[in-house]
Write a protein that holds these residues in place. Sequence first.
Motif, PDB file in Angstrom:
ATOM      1  N   UNK A   1       3.413   0.308 -10.765  1.00 37.00           N
ATOM      2  CA  UNK A   1       4.104   0.305  -9.469  1.00 37.00           C
ATOM      3  C   UNK A   1       4.433  -1.120  -9.030  1.00 37.00           C
ATOM      4  N   UNK A   2       3.520  -2.042  -9.275  1.00 37.16           N
ATOM      5  CA  UNK A   2       3.780  -3.437  -8.919  1.00 37.16           C
ATOM      6  C   UNK A   2       4.949  -3.974  -9.734  1.00 37.16           C
ATOM      7  N   UNK A   3       4.954  -3.678 -11.037  1.00 37.92           N
ATOM      8  CA  UNK A   3       6.057  -4.128 -11.904  1.00 37.92           C
ATOM      9  C   UNK A   3       7.391  -3.569 -11.421  1.00 37.92           C
ATOM     10  N   UNK A   4       7.415  -2.277 -11.109  1.00 39.10           N
ATOM     11  CA  UNK A   4       8.662  -1.656 -10.675  1.00 39.10           C
ATOM     12  C   UNK A   4       9.152  -2.207  -9.338  1.00 39.10           C
ATOM     13  N   UNK A   5       8.219  -2.466  -8.421  1.00 37.53           N
ATOM     14  CA  UNK A   5       8.605  -3.062  -7.137  1.00 37.53           C
ATOM     15  C   UNK A   5       9.183  -4.452  -7.344  1.00 37.53           C
ATOM     16  N   UNK A   6       8.546  -5.235  -8.200  1.00 35.91           N
ATOM     17  CA  UNK A   6       9.051  -6.589  -8.465  1.00 35.91           C
ATOM     18  C   UNK A   6      10.446  -6.534  -9.074  1.00 35.91           C
ATOM     19  N   UNK A   7      10.664  -5.596  -9.992  1.00 32.34           N
ATOM     20  CA  UNK A   7      11.997  -5.435 -10.589  1.00 32.34           C
ATOM     21  C   UNK A   7      13.015  -5.043  -9.528  1.00 32.34           C
TER      22      UNK A   7
ATOM     23  N   UNK B 274      11.377 -10.122   2.315  1.00 35.27           N
ATOM     24  CA  UNK B 274      10.472 -10.302   3.437  1.00 35.27           C
ATOM     25  C   UNK B 274       9.149  -9.643   3.118  1.00 35.27           C
ATOM     26  N   UNK B 275       8.387  -9.363   4.149  1.00 36.40           N
ATOM     27  CA  UNK B 275       7.081  -8.753   3.931  1.00 36.40           C
ATOM     28  C   UNK B 275       7.209  -7.338   3.382  1.00 36.40           C
ATOM     29  N   UNK B 276       6.317  -6.990   2.463  1.00 35.41           N
ATOM     30  CA  UNK B 276       6.228  -5.633   1.932  1.00 35.41           C
ATOM     31  C   UNK B 276       5.090  -4.915   2.643  1.00 35.41           C
ATOM     32  N   UNK B 277       5.430  -3.802   3.300  1.00 31.40           N
ATOM     33  CA  UNK B 277       4.446  -2.953   3.966  1.00 31.40           C
ATOM     34  C   UNK B 277       4.284  -1.696   3.121  1.00 31.40           C
ATOM     35  N   UNK B 278       3.059  -1.386   2.730  1.00 32.34           N
ATOM     36  CA  UNK B 278       2.824  -0.287   1.801  1.00 32.34           C
ATOM     37  C   UNK B 278       1.858   0.726   2.385  1.00 32.34           C
ATOM     38  N   UNK B 279       2.203   2.017   2.236  1.00 36.80           N
ATOM     39  CA  UNK B 279       1.396   3.126   2.732  1.00 36.80           C
ATOM     40  C   UNK B 279       0.966   3.996   1.549  1.00 36.80           C
ATOM     41  N   UNK B 280      -0.330   4.295   1.447  1.00 36.96           N
ATOM     42  CA  UNK B 280      -0.813   5.139   0.356  1.00 36.96           C
ATOM     43  C   UNK B 280      -2.149   5.780   0.715  1.00 36.96           C
ATOM     44  N   UNK B 281      -2.528   6.757  -0.108  1.00 37.57           N
ATOM     45  CA  UNK B 281      -3.828   7.419   0.038  1.00 37.57           C
ATOM     46  C   UNK B 281      -4.724   7.212  -1.176  1.00 37.57           C
TER      47      UNK B 281
ATOM     48  N   UNK C 158      -6.515   5.707  -4.843  1.00 34.96           N
ATOM     49  CA  UNK C 158      -7.117   4.590  -5.565  1.00 34.96           C
ATOM     50  C   UNK C 158      -6.228   4.127  -6.712  1.00 34.96           C
ATOM     51  N   UNK C 159      -5.378   5.017  -7.228  1.00 31.63           N
ATOM     52  CA  UNK C 159      -4.455   4.608  -8.287  1.00 31.63           C
ATOM     53  C   UNK C 159      -3.490   3.523  -7.822  1.00 31.63           C
ATOM     54  N   UNK C 160      -3.312   3.427  -6.503  1.00 33.34           N
ATOM     55  CA  UNK C 160      -2.367   2.454  -5.954  1.00 33.34           C
ATOM     56  C   UNK C 160      -3.023   1.146  -5.547  1.00 33.34           C
ATOM     57  N   UNK C 161      -4.272   0.935  -5.930  1.00 27.94           N
ATOM     58  CA  UNK C 161      -4.955  -0.294  -5.546  1.00 27.94           C
ATOM     59  C   UNK C 161      -4.181  -1.552  -5.947  1.00 27.94           C
ATOM     60  N   UNK C 162      -3.596  -1.622  -7.159  1.00 30.50           N
ATOM     61  CA  UNK C 162      -2.839  -2.836  -7.491  1.00 30.50           C
ATOM     62  C   UNK C 162      -1.704  -3.133  -6.507  1.00 30.50           C
ATOM     63  N   UNK C 163      -0.982  -2.090  -6.071  1.00 26.41           N
ATOM     64  CA  UNK C 163       0.106  -2.320  -5.124  1.00 26.41           C
ATOM     65  C   UNK C 163      -0.432  -2.603  -3.721  1.00 26.41           C
ATOM     66  N   UNK C 164      -1.576  -2.004  -3.383  1.00 29.33           N
ATOM     67  CA  UNK C 164      -2.217  -2.335  -2.112  1.00 29.33           C
ATOM     68  C   UNK C 164      -2.517  -3.830  -2.035  1.00 29.33           C
ATOM     69  N   UNK C 165      -2.993  -4.382  -3.129  1.00 26.80           N
ATOM     70  CA  UNK C 165      -3.365  -5.796  -3.156  1.00 26.80           C
ATOM     71  C   UNK C 165      -2.145  -6.707  -3.251  1.00 26.80           C
ATOM     72  N   UNK C 166      -1.049  -6.181  -3.793  1.00 26.34           N
ATOM     73  CA  UNK C 166       0.183  -6.964  -3.899  1.00 26.34           C
ATOM     74  C   UNK C 166       0.911  -7.032  -2.562  1.00 26.34           C
ATOM     75  N   UNK C 167       0.899  -5.945  -1.802  1.00 27.28           N
ATOM     76  CA  UNK C 167       1.667  -5.867  -0.564  1.00 27.28           C
ATOM     77  C   UNK C 167       1.161  -6.868   0.467  1.00 27.28           C
ATOM     78  N   UNK C 168       2.061  -7.258   1.378  1.00 28.18           N
ATOM     79  CA  UNK C 168       1.670  -8.155   2.459  1.00 28.18           C
ATOM     80  C   UNK C 168       0.846  -7.418   3.515  1.00 28.18           C
ATOM     81  N   UNK C 169       1.222  -6.152   3.746  1.00 31.40           N
ATOM     82  CA  UNK C 169       0.507  -5.318   4.706  1.00 31.40           C
ATOM     83  C   UNK C 169       0.275  -3.956   4.060  1.00 31.40           C
TER      84      UNK C 169
END
Length: 221
Positions: free
Chosen positions: A158-164, A174-181, A183-194
Amino acid sequence: MTQPLYVFDLDDTLINGDCAMIWSEFLADNGIATDPDFVANDRALMSQYANGTLDMAQYLEFVMVPLKDVPVAQVHQLAERCVQERVLPKLYPEAQRLIENLHRDNIATLIISASVDFIVQAVAQEIGISQAIGIELKVVNQRYTHEIQGIPSFREGKVTRIKEWLANRPEHHGEVHFFTDSINDLPLCEYADQTYLVNPCQQLTEHARRTQWPILNWGNI
């Protein structure tokens, strides 16, 4: 001037349910998935997703069997029906209001999901989000295969695809705000600004204690 980007996971985040499981039940109910154990086996595999151990390639090989002889155009028609009949009623009211407010303020929105792309695109179109990323599958002879095309939008992917995606859209740097439920999304949680956790799983809730990510209880859960 750069603009913020609001990014949403789909399953159990925007909707109270999982599109992949809803889709599998839809295929079984409509006689497209004929294996009597199809739904039960699908649920067993999705339980692995919930705890972060799913082998995505193995899952796709299983779940795409009922569609091996179905033309792509027909798959898209079925996906639209499934979304209208079974997914939209599960959209969280809080998600709908947030999307409407973001559109009113001309803030860009994007869905990124580990569900297959033709389902994700159908949902995005129905709820008014113009941009969506799902797992893309190779097409051979106008039929979807189970083979993944490109980087799957799953876990670190998900992080790779967002960067692409952002690399081709400088207006969204600008800032990336990410919403999820999940644990599979932990990498994108840590990548996002919020990062905002919507009814998070236990594993992600534990991370929230350390990171102080806001927890949103949508649907009065």
